[in-house]
Motif scaffolding. Structure first.
Motif, PDB file in Angstrom:
ATOM      1  N   TYR A 117     -24.261 104.598  71.730  1.00  0.00           N
ATOM      2  CA  TYR A 117     -22.906 104.924  72.196  1.00  0.00           C
ATOM      3  C   TYR A 117     -22.059 103.658  72.198  1.00  0.00           C
ATOM      4  O   TYR A 117     -22.354 102.711  72.938  1.00  0.00           O
ATOM      5  CB  TYR A 117     -22.964 105.532  73.594  1.00  0.00           C
ATOM      6  CG  TYR A 117     -23.706 106.847  73.653  1.00  0.00           C
ATOM      7  CD1 TYR A 117     -23.125 108.014  73.164  1.00  0.00           C
ATOM      8  CD2 TYR A 117     -24.977 106.923  74.200  1.00  0.00           C
ATOM      9  CE1 TYR A 117     -23.797 109.229  73.210  1.00  0.00           C
ATOM     10  CE2 TYR A 117     -25.665 108.137  74.260  1.00  0.00           C
ATOM     11  CZ  TYR A 117     -25.067 109.276  73.753  1.00  0.00           C
ATOM     12  OH  TYR A 117     -25.733 110.474  73.797  1.00  0.00           O
ATOM     13  N   PRO A 118     -21.000 103.609  71.382  1.00  0.00           N
ATOM     14  CA  PRO A 118     -20.242 102.356  71.241  1.00  0.00           C
ATOM     15  C   PRO A 118     -19.491 101.931  72.497  1.00  0.00           C
ATOM     16  O   PRO A 118     -19.208 100.745  72.685  1.00  0.00           O
ATOM     17  CB  PRO A 118     -19.258 102.675  70.103  1.00  0.00           C
ATOM     18  CG  PRO A 118     -19.140 104.161  70.083  1.00  0.00           C
ATOM     19  CD  PRO A 118     -20.484 104.680  70.512  1.00  0.00           C
ATOM     20  N   HIS A 119     -19.148 102.882  73.381  1.00  0.00           N
ATOM     21  CA  HIS A 119     -18.378 102.549  74.578  1.00  0.00           C
ATOM     22  C   HIS A 119     -19.261 102.129  75.745  1.00  0.00           C
ATOM     23  O   HIS A 119     -18.757 101.750  76.798  1.00  0.00           O
ATOM     24  CB  HIS A 119     -17.525 103.758  74.995  1.00  0.00           C
ATOM     25  CG  HIS A 119     -18.339 104.961  75.383  1.00  0.00           C
ATOM     26  ND1 HIS A 119     -18.995 105.740  74.452  1.00  0.00           N
ATOM     27  CD2 HIS A 119     -18.622 105.509  76.596  1.00  0.00           C
ATOM     28  CE1 HIS A 119     -19.629 106.724  75.068  1.00  0.00           C
ATOM     29  NE2 HIS A 119     -19.426 106.604  76.365  1.00  0.00           N
ATOM     30  N   MET A 120     -20.580 102.189  75.552  1.00  0.00           N
ATOM     31  CA  MET A 120     -21.511 101.814  76.623  1.00  0.00           C
ATOM     32  C   MET A 120     -22.119 100.453  76.357  1.00  0.00           C
ATOM     33  O   MET A 120     -22.276 100.035  75.208  1.00  0.00           O
ATOM     34  CB  MET A 120     -22.651 102.842  76.726  1.00  0.00           C
ATOM     35  CG  MET A 120     -22.243 104.218  77.183  1.00  0.00           C
ATOM     36  SD  MET A 120     -23.715 105.268  77.349  1.00  0.00           S
ATOM     37  CE  MET A 120     -22.982 106.815  77.849  1.00  0.00           C
ATOM     38  N   SER A 121     -22.498  99.765  77.410  1.00  0.00           N
ATOM     39  CA  SER A 121     -23.218  98.502  77.270  1.00  0.00           C
ATOM     40  C   SER A 121     -24.644  98.767  76.811  1.00  0.00           C
ATOM     41  O   SER A 121     -25.104  99.922  76.795  1.00  0.00           O
ATOM     42  CB  SER A 121     -23.237  97.760  78.609  1.00  0.00           C
ATOM     43  OG  SER A 121     -24.050  98.470  79.537  1.00  0.00           O
TER      44      SER A 121
END
Length: 366
Positions: free
Chosen positions: A88-92
């Motif tokens: 997931y690109p928006h998660m760390s």
């Protein structure tokens, strides 16, 4: 962990295309098994059926003694690592690795402990606050593997996980995944089209073609005793040389004579070819058995005569491509020996005792 058993598994798509046919395999607990074959052979489809991402048309799949045909993917206790990482690109990094545990409502402290432990194993402890866009391909792949580790699944599934990495990273990650298998004592099923990955990683290798299993064996058995011409040609770099012809007797000796006139005297150790009925066969010789020091060490070995078209120096070894009659023959020799030139006509000894023979009609090993 768990064993995985596939019985008579078949997959037919709506367009009547048969992707996997009569697939039978028992994968032992804690075993590392690799599915290998060319694109479209059914290896990824088989993996996705094990994961529950593809419905099977017929047959049964069992994980840890339980038939899972109708079990949802989330309930199969498996973890899958994909070719494209699927992060997931928006998660760390931490959030990506923890996501599956959060969905299953694990306690916060347990999630934190599991993620940090997996990150330490994979050497990405200092990356937990970054997002995937700030990572290299190798780091993203480690995160994807780490996300699988924290779930502590019964079976790990890998679908060509290294194909997007450069050659150096692929070699490094190959070693890391193999080391991970040893430390986790996990059941792992790994799909690749790269026979080098298959040979270096698998406890056993499943060679597939057109939806069928061609051979299941340990790496060295696969290399030294291929069950058929396809396996012989697919496993090994460069590819095995093949000659179509027959066995003839002359003056008390036996010879393999190709359809275009190449004649090679056979050694006395090839006793299984002493009878009749070998008028239509295929002889296979690996490149390292032509012109190598091993082949030269026996003065009774026959020779192949040909013109050198291409020479590829690769450091410790050299590939030589020759034209011999209608054949293009590949020889793999050690560097530092006899020097050769393009356009030169040479005679290279053949380690005939290492030749492989196949029926020309069935292409099965004799």
């Amino acid at each position: 962990m768990a064993e995985v058993i596939l019985k008579n598994v078949k997959k037919v798509y709506d367009n009547k295309n048969v992707a996997v046919n009569d697939f039978n395999l028992e994968i032992k607990d804690k075993e590392f098994v690799v599915f290998v074959g060319p694109s479209g052979c059914g290896k990824s489809t088989t993996l996705r059926m094990i994961a529950g991402l593809e419905e099977i048309t017929s047959g049964t799949i069992s994980i840890d003694g339980k038939v899972v045909n109708e079990v949802l993917p989330k309930d199969r206790n498996i973890a899958m690592v994909f070719q494209n990482y699927a992060l997931y690109p928006h998660m760390s990094v931490f959030e990506n690795m923890a996501f599956g545990l959060k969905l299953r409502k694990f306690p916060k402290k347990e999630i934190e402990s599991s993620v940090k432990s997996a990150a330490e194993i994979l050497g990405i402890g200092d990356l937990l606050n970054r997002r995937p866009g700030a990572l290299s391909g190798g780091q993203r792949q480690r995160v994807a593997v780490g996300r699988a580790i924290v779930r502590k699944p019964s079976v790990f599934l890998f679908d060509e996980p290294l194909s997007n990495l450069d050659a150096k990273l692929r070699t490094q990650m190959r070693t890391e995944i193999k080391r991970l298998h040893s430390s986790l004592n996990a059941t792992m099923i790994y799909v690749t089209h790269d026979q080098t990955e298959a040979m270096t990683m698998g406890d056993r290798i499943v060679v597939m073609k057109d939806g069928f299993i061609q051979q299941v064996a340990e790496p060295l058995e696969l290399y030294n005793k291929p069950a058929n011409k396809f396996t012989a040609g697919f496993i090994g770099m460069p590819q095995m040389n093949f000659f179509y012809g027959s066995i003839i007797n002359s003056g008390g000796d036996r010879f393999f004579k190709s359809d275009d006139g190449i004649s090679l005297k056979l050694g006395n150790d090839l006793t299984f070819l002493s009878g009749s009925g070998y008028e239509n066969i295929i002889m296979g010789i690996r490149p390292e058995e032509i012109g190598s020091l091993t082949a030269k060490s026996n003065s009774t070995n026959p020779v192949i005569k040909g013109r050198i078209d291409v020479i590829e120096p690769l450091g410790s070894e050299i590939y030589i491509y020759l034209t011999c009659g209608k054949h293009e023959i590949i020889s793999r020799i050690e560097s530092g020996g006899t020097s050769y030139s393009v356009g030169e006509t040479v005679e290279l000894p053949v380690n005939i005792g290492k030749a492989h023979f196949f029926d020309a009609k069935t292409e099965n090993r004799l």
